[in-house]
Design a protein around this motif. Structure first.
Motif, PDB file in Angstrom:
ATOM      1  N   VAL A 271     -52.733  20.993 -20.968  1.00 18.17           N
ATOM      2  CA  VAL A 271     -51.589  21.070 -19.862  1.00 18.17           C
ATOM      3  C   VAL A 271     -50.255  21.376 -20.828  1.00 18.17           C
ATOM      4  O   VAL A 271     -50.218  20.416 -21.361  1.00 18.17           O
ATOM      5  N   PRO A 272     -49.577  22.280 -20.836  1.00 15.46           N
ATOM      6  CA  PRO A 272     -48.655  22.419 -21.670  1.00 15.46           C
ATOM      7  C   PRO A 272     -47.620  21.186 -21.233  1.00 15.46           C
ATOM      8  O   PRO A 272     -47.238  21.239 -19.970  1.00 15.46           O
ATOM      9  N   PRO A 273     -46.766  20.710 -22.231  1.00 16.54           N
ATOM     10  CA  PRO A 273     -46.020  19.930 -21.863  1.00 16.54           C
ATOM     11  C   PRO A 273     -44.903  20.490 -21.132  1.00 16.54           C
ATOM     12  O   PRO A 273     -43.948  19.928 -20.318  1.00 16.54           O
ATOM     13  N   THR A 274     -44.487  21.696 -21.183  1.00 16.47           N
ATOM     14  CA  THR A 274     -43.417  22.449 -20.797  1.00 16.47           C
ATOM     15  C   THR A 274     -43.483  22.478 -19.251  1.00 16.47           C
ATOM     16  O   THR A 274     -42.375  22.873 -18.422  1.00 16.47           O
ATOM     17  N   LEU A 275     -44.800  22.277 -18.710  1.00 16.01           N
ATOM     18  CA  LEU A 275     -45.116  22.645 -17.378  1.00 16.01           C
ATOM     19  C   LEU A 275     -45.044  21.154 -16.509  1.00 16.01           C
ATOM     20  O   LEU A 275     -45.448  21.068 -15.298  1.00 16.01           O
ATOM     21  N   SER A 276     -44.969  20.154 -17.308  1.00 16.50           N
ATOM     22  CA  SER A 276     -44.814  18.751 -16.708  1.00 16.50           C
ATOM     23  C   SER A 276     -43.624  18.572 -15.939  1.00 16.50           C
ATOM     24  O   SER A 276     -42.678  19.175 -16.299  1.00 16.50           O
ATOM     25  N   LYS A 277     -43.883  17.439 -14.945  1.00 20.69           N
ATOM     26  CA  LYS A 277     -42.586  17.244 -14.519  1.00 20.69           C
ATOM     27  C   LYS A 277     -41.713  16.343 -15.302  1.00 20.69           C
ATOM     28  O   LYS A 277     -42.066  15.780 -15.970  1.00 20.69           O
ATOM     29  N   SER A 278     -40.422  16.065 -15.045  1.00 24.94           N
ATOM     30  CA  SER A 278     -39.276  15.357 -15.652  1.00 24.94           C
ATOM     31  C   SER A 278     -39.813  13.970 -15.610  1.00 24.94           C
ATOM     32  O   SER A 278     -39.763  13.363 -16.789  1.00 24.94           O
ATOM     33  N   LYS A 279     -40.255  13.426 -14.550  1.00 25.73           N
ATOM     34  CA  LYS A 279     -40.468  11.923 -14.574  1.00 25.73           C
ATOM     35  C   LYS A 279     -42.001  12.107 -14.736  1.00 25.73           C
ATOM     36  O   LYS A 279     -43.023  12.432 -14.145  1.00 25.73           O
ATOM     37  N   ALA A 280     -42.223  11.418 -16.064  1.00 28.55           N
ATOM     38  CA  ALA A 280     -43.652  11.093 -16.491  1.00 28.55           C
ATOM     39  C   ALA A 280     -44.631  10.264 -15.573  1.00 28.55           C
ATOM     40  O   ALA A 280     -44.257   9.247 -15.106  1.00 28.55           O
ATOM     41  N   ALA A 281     -45.938  10.639 -15.351  1.00 37.82           N
ATOM     42  CA  ALA A 281     -46.679  10.009 -14.532  1.00 37.82           C
ATOM     43  C   ALA A 281     -46.885   8.509 -15.270  1.00 37.82           C
ATOM     44  O   ALA A 281     -47.134   8.264 -16.360  1.00 37.82           O
ATOM     45  N   THR A 282     -46.769   7.553 -14.292  1.00 35.23           N
ATOM     46  CA  THR A 282     -46.902   6.030 -14.897  1.00 35.23           C
ATOM     47  C   THR A 282     -48.377   5.592 -14.936  1.00 35.23           C
ATOM     48  O   THR A 282     -49.292   5.664 -13.809  1.00 35.23           O
ATOM     49  N   PRO A 283     -48.926   5.112 -15.775  1.00 34.24           N
ATOM     50  CA  PRO A 283     -50.222   4.606 -16.001  1.00 34.24           C
ATOM     51  C   PRO A 283     -50.287   3.321 -15.230  1.00 34.24           C
ATOM     52  O   PRO A 283     -49.420   2.714 -15.072  1.00 34.24           O
ATOM     53  N   PRO A 284     -51.560   2.941 -14.613  1.00 38.15           N
ATOM     54  CA  PRO A 284     -51.844   1.735 -13.986  1.00 38.15           C
ATOM     55  C   PRO A 284     -51.569   0.250 -14.793  1.00 38.15           C
ATOM     56  O   PRO A 284     -51.827   0.573 -15.906  1.00 38.15           O
ATOM     57  N   PRO A 285     -50.962  -0.660 -14.092  1.00 36.91           N
ATOM     58  CA  PRO A 285     -50.710  -1.723 -15.150  1.00 36.91           C
ATOM     59  C   PRO A 285     -51.897  -2.496 -15.653  1.00 36.91           C
ATOM     60  O   PRO A 285     -52.997  -2.406 -14.782  1.00 36.91           O
ATOM     61  N   THR A 286     -51.796  -3.012 -16.620  1.00 37.14           N
ATOM     62  CA  THR A 286     -52.913  -3.727 -17.396  1.00 37.14           C
ATOM     63  C   THR A 286     -52.579  -5.056 -17.539  1.00 37.14           C
ATOM     64  O   THR A 286     -53.623  -6.290 -17.502  1.00 37.14           O
ATOM     65  N   ASP A 287     -51.484  -5.383 -17.649  1.00 35.05           N
ATOM     66  CA  ASP A 287     -50.754  -6.942 -17.771  1.00 35.05           C
ATOM     67  C   ASP A 287     -50.713  -7.349 -16.272  1.00 35.05           C
ATOM     68  O   ASP A 287     -50.293  -6.773 -15.497  1.00 35.05           O
ATOM     69  N   PRO A 288     -50.510  -8.878 -16.344  1.00 35.48           N
ATOM     70  CA  PRO A 288     -50.507  -9.445 -14.849  1.00 35.48           C
ATOM     71  C   PRO A 288     -49.104  -9.069 -14.442  1.00 35.48           C
ATOM     72  O   PRO A 288     -49.008  -9.085 -13.197  1.00 35.48           O
ATOM     73  N   ILE A 289     -47.986  -8.876 -15.388  1.00 39.57           N
ATOM     74  CA  ILE A 289     -46.785  -8.620 -14.801  1.00 39.57           C
ATOM     75  C   ILE A 289     -46.276  -7.207 -15.476  1.00 39.57           C
ATOM     76  O   ILE A 289     -46.310  -7.235 -16.686  1.00 39.57           O
ATOM     77  N   THR A 290     -45.633  -6.421 -14.555  1.00 37.63           N
ATOM     78  CA  THR A 290     -45.033  -4.924 -14.977  1.00 37.63           C
ATOM     79  C   THR A 290     -43.639  -4.883 -14.619  1.00 37.63           C
ATOM     80  O   THR A 290     -43.420  -5.234 -13.377  1.00 37.63           O
ATOM     81  N   LEU A 291     -42.785  -4.838 -15.532  1.00 33.05           N
ATOM     82  CA  LEU A 291     -41.353  -4.702 -15.167  1.00 33.05           C
ATOM     83  C   LEU A 291     -40.948  -3.207 -15.628  1.00 33.05           C
ATOM     84  O   LEU A 291     -41.062  -3.000 -16.937  1.00 33.05           O
ATOM     85  N   THR A 292     -40.542  -2.375 -14.808  1.00 29.33           N
ATOM     86  CA  THR A 292     -40.035  -1.062 -14.781  1.00 29.33           C
ATOM     87  C   THR A 292     -38.410  -0.847 -14.799  1.00 29.33           C
ATOM     88  O   THR A 292     -37.962  -1.082 -13.665  1.00 29.33           O
ATOM     89  N   VAL A 293     -37.825  -0.490 -15.951  1.00 31.89           N
ATOM     90  CA  VAL A 293     -36.395  -0.072 -15.874  1.00 31.89           C
ATOM     91  C   VAL A 293     -36.477   1.426 -15.842  1.00 31.89           C
ATOM     92  O   VAL A 293     -36.866   2.088 -16.773  1.00 31.89           O
ATOM     93  N   GLU A 294     -35.780   1.997 -14.655  1.00 33.49           N
ATOM     94  CA  GLU A 294     -35.815   3.146 -14.461  1.00 33.49           C
ATOM     95  C   GLU A 294     -34.456   3.756 -14.090  1.00 33.49           C
ATOM     96  O   GLU A 294     -33.775   3.183 -13.099  1.00 33.49           O
ATOM     97  N   GLU A 295     -33.922   4.990 -14.699  1.00 32.04           N
ATOM     98  CA  GLU A 295     -32.692   5.643 -14.364  1.00 32.04           C
ATOM     99  C   GLU A 295     -33.107   7.189 -14.049  1.00 32.04           C
ATOM    100  O   GLU A 295     -33.809   7.542 -14.741  1.00 32.04           O
TER     101      GLU A 295
END
Length: 528
Positions: A271-295
């Motif tokens: 899949v060419p990177p130019t066709l991807s969405k601006s917001k990248a797909a987020t992988p599923p969490p692996t650690d007990p706690i996940t904190l996401t800073v998003e702008e």
């Protein structure tokens, strides 16, 4: 000072918007408002307040209406007037016209705005910009609802692929058993052809592909025989107007992808990177706690230079897998940008955050929610500016007509504050019979003939390529037909520079392991 109610009424006494702030009966409030038009003549021409035996009316004429604040007589008249001035600034912000029809259509927005100014009868120390920001905050419930819908779509796709594969296998086996080698081969070809057509129609129908708004990609596309616009190999020359053409950035693209692989990132190369969405797909969490800073970034640049709009909206969300890890507090730090305005969730201890930059619940014995799909929002912020120096990427486009052709020179300039990833600059073109003639480019290009759009792609912009240029030629066209120019990209640095420093357990023991994700992405970024 105690504000009993705030209202917008007509000169005939009809209440268009009314908000009560203290525990009083509805009949009592309605009686006070109904009495106001009869008392307004007793206040004198030099004053905009009227006092009765029990209450004080402070009012301001707004064309054919009155903005009215009802307080007790013990309140400070100067504070009453300041509250009235603040409310009068908000009314034009939400009502498109200052008459009964305009006020009526904006009634709910005005009530919510009044609530931000006055709390339990007392004026809050807020500005008009802060009130607008608080009223426009996103809904976590809405995001959760969209996540549930996206999950159902993915499940449906999986079922569709599984069923299609089973049908294909069963038909191939049946044809082999009935007709032998030659007929089996012919039958298999027919099945593969029909399955390929079914894949194309499935990926294009229903509106749930990559453009549905959920950030999904259609898995069935891998079975489709429809051209992808993918760059051909070096051994074959690309036909004019199709596929990806590599410029100076080809080698750099390869090196960047190899470095990501070395760091453990999963790279889907088909899949060419130019066709991807601006917001990248987020992988599923692996650690007990996940904190996401998003702008998310909304910018409108003027084609002749200057800035029309610059708006950044950010969130800090917390995702906890198990409830045993939910008794925590989160310590953060920010870059101290004075233009960034923070707002905590209503259940967060505001005083603790203001004094110590620690996000914790008002009730320390209560755990954070766990097991929720996209997590819970702890903190939101917003930044608005008209300073062009804060823009991370500027685009210049210079169309010029010579003879029967239009020569278009484009260049980008990136701010040294940000390294940008997956940059795609989409230029609108007039309808063409064939692809434009790209004579110079730093990066890659792709022509979308269906929508007549030229996409200029740069996988990574860092200190080695803060500026770049592209030139192409098309038949003579109006210079305005190349606008608006749309841009999308992602970055791992944010304007707030907010970071999670530590996760503090409330019940003792070692600090729990946590993952921190930081991302900036474009929601609407254009040169108009």
């Amino acid at each position: 000072m105690v504000v009993l109610a705030a209202s917008i009424i007509s000169k005939s006494g009809k209440a268009l918007v009314s908000r009560q702030f203290v525990d009083m009966s509805r009949i009592r409030i309605e009686g006070l408002l109904a009495a106001f038009p009869k008392l307004i003549g007793t206040g004198g021409k030099q004053h905009t307040y009227v006092e009765t035996e029990n209450v004080r009316y402070v009012y301001q004429p707004i064309e054919a209406l009155y903005l009215l604040v009802v307080t007790n007589k013990q309140s400070n008249i100067l504070e009453d007037l300041e509250t009235l001035r603040m409310l009068s600034k908000l009314v034009p912000e939400y009502a498109y016209s200052l008459d009964e029809e305009g006020i009526g259509k904006a009634a709910f927005d005005l009530i919510f705005a009044f609530d931000e100014v006055i709390s339990l009868g007392h004026k809050e120390n807020v500005t008009v910009a802060q009130v607008k920001q608080y009223c426009e905050m996103e809904s976590h419930e809405e995001k959760l609802h969209k996540l549930v819908i996206a999950s159902k779509i993915n499940e449906t796709k999986d079922v569709m692929k599984r069923k299609a594969s089973e049908i294909e296998k069963s038909k191939i086996e049946k044809n082999r058993g009935d007709k032998g080698g030659y007929m089996s081969s012919m039958g298999s070809g027919r099945i593969e052809s029909s399955f390929s057509e079914m894949s194309i129609s499935s990926s294009n129908s229903g509106g749930f592909g990559s453009g549905s708004g959920f950030g999904l990609t259609t898995d069935m596309d891998s079975y489709s025989n429809k051209p992808k616009g993918r760059a051909p190999t070096a051994a074959s020359a690309p036909p004019k107007g199709t596929g990806m053409k590599l410029g100076k950035g080809g080698q750099k693209t390869h090196q960047f992808l190899e470095s990501l692989k070395a760091e453990g990132e999963v790279i889907v190369e088909d899949v060419p990177p130019t066709l991807s969405k601006s917001k990248a797909a987020t992988p599923p969490p692996t650690d007990p706690i996940t904190l996401t800073v998003e702008e998310k970034l909304n910018v409108a640049l003027k084609r002749d230079g200057g800035l029309s709009n610059f708006d950044v909206q950010g969130t800090l969300s917390l995702q906890i897998l198990e409830e045993k890890d939910a008794f925590i507090q989160v310590q953060v730090e920010s870059g101290g940008n004075p233009n960034v305005l923070f707002k905590t969730h209503p259940n967060i201890n505001k005083e603790l955050f203001s004094n110590e930059n620690i996000l914790g619940l008002k009730d320390p014995n209560r755990p954070f929610p766990s097991g929720q799909g996209d997590g819970v929002g702890l903190l939101k912020w917003r930044m608005q500016s008209m300073d062009e120096s804060v823009v991370p990427l500027t685009i210049n486009c210079w169309p010029s007509i010579s003879g029967g052709d239009t020569y278009v020179s484009m260049e980008y300039e990136a701010s040294p504050m940000f390294d940008l990833q997956n940059v795609v600059i989409s230029v609108a073109l007039p309808p063409l019979r064939e692809a434009p003639n790209v004579t110079q480019i730093e990066g890659e290009w792709r022509y979308d003939s269906r929508n007549s759009i030229l996409e200029w792609s740069i996988v990574l912009i860092d200190n080695s390529n803060r500026s770049g240029a592209m030139e192409f030629v098309v038949p003579a066209a109006d210079p305005s037909s190349f606008f608006p120019i749309s841009v999308r990209f992602t970055a791992t640095k944010t304007f707030s520079d907010l970071k999670v420093v530590n996760v503090l357990p409330l019940k003792g023991g070692a600090p729990p392991k946590f993952t921190q994700r930081i991302q900036l992405y474009t929601e609407n970024y254009q040169v108009v």
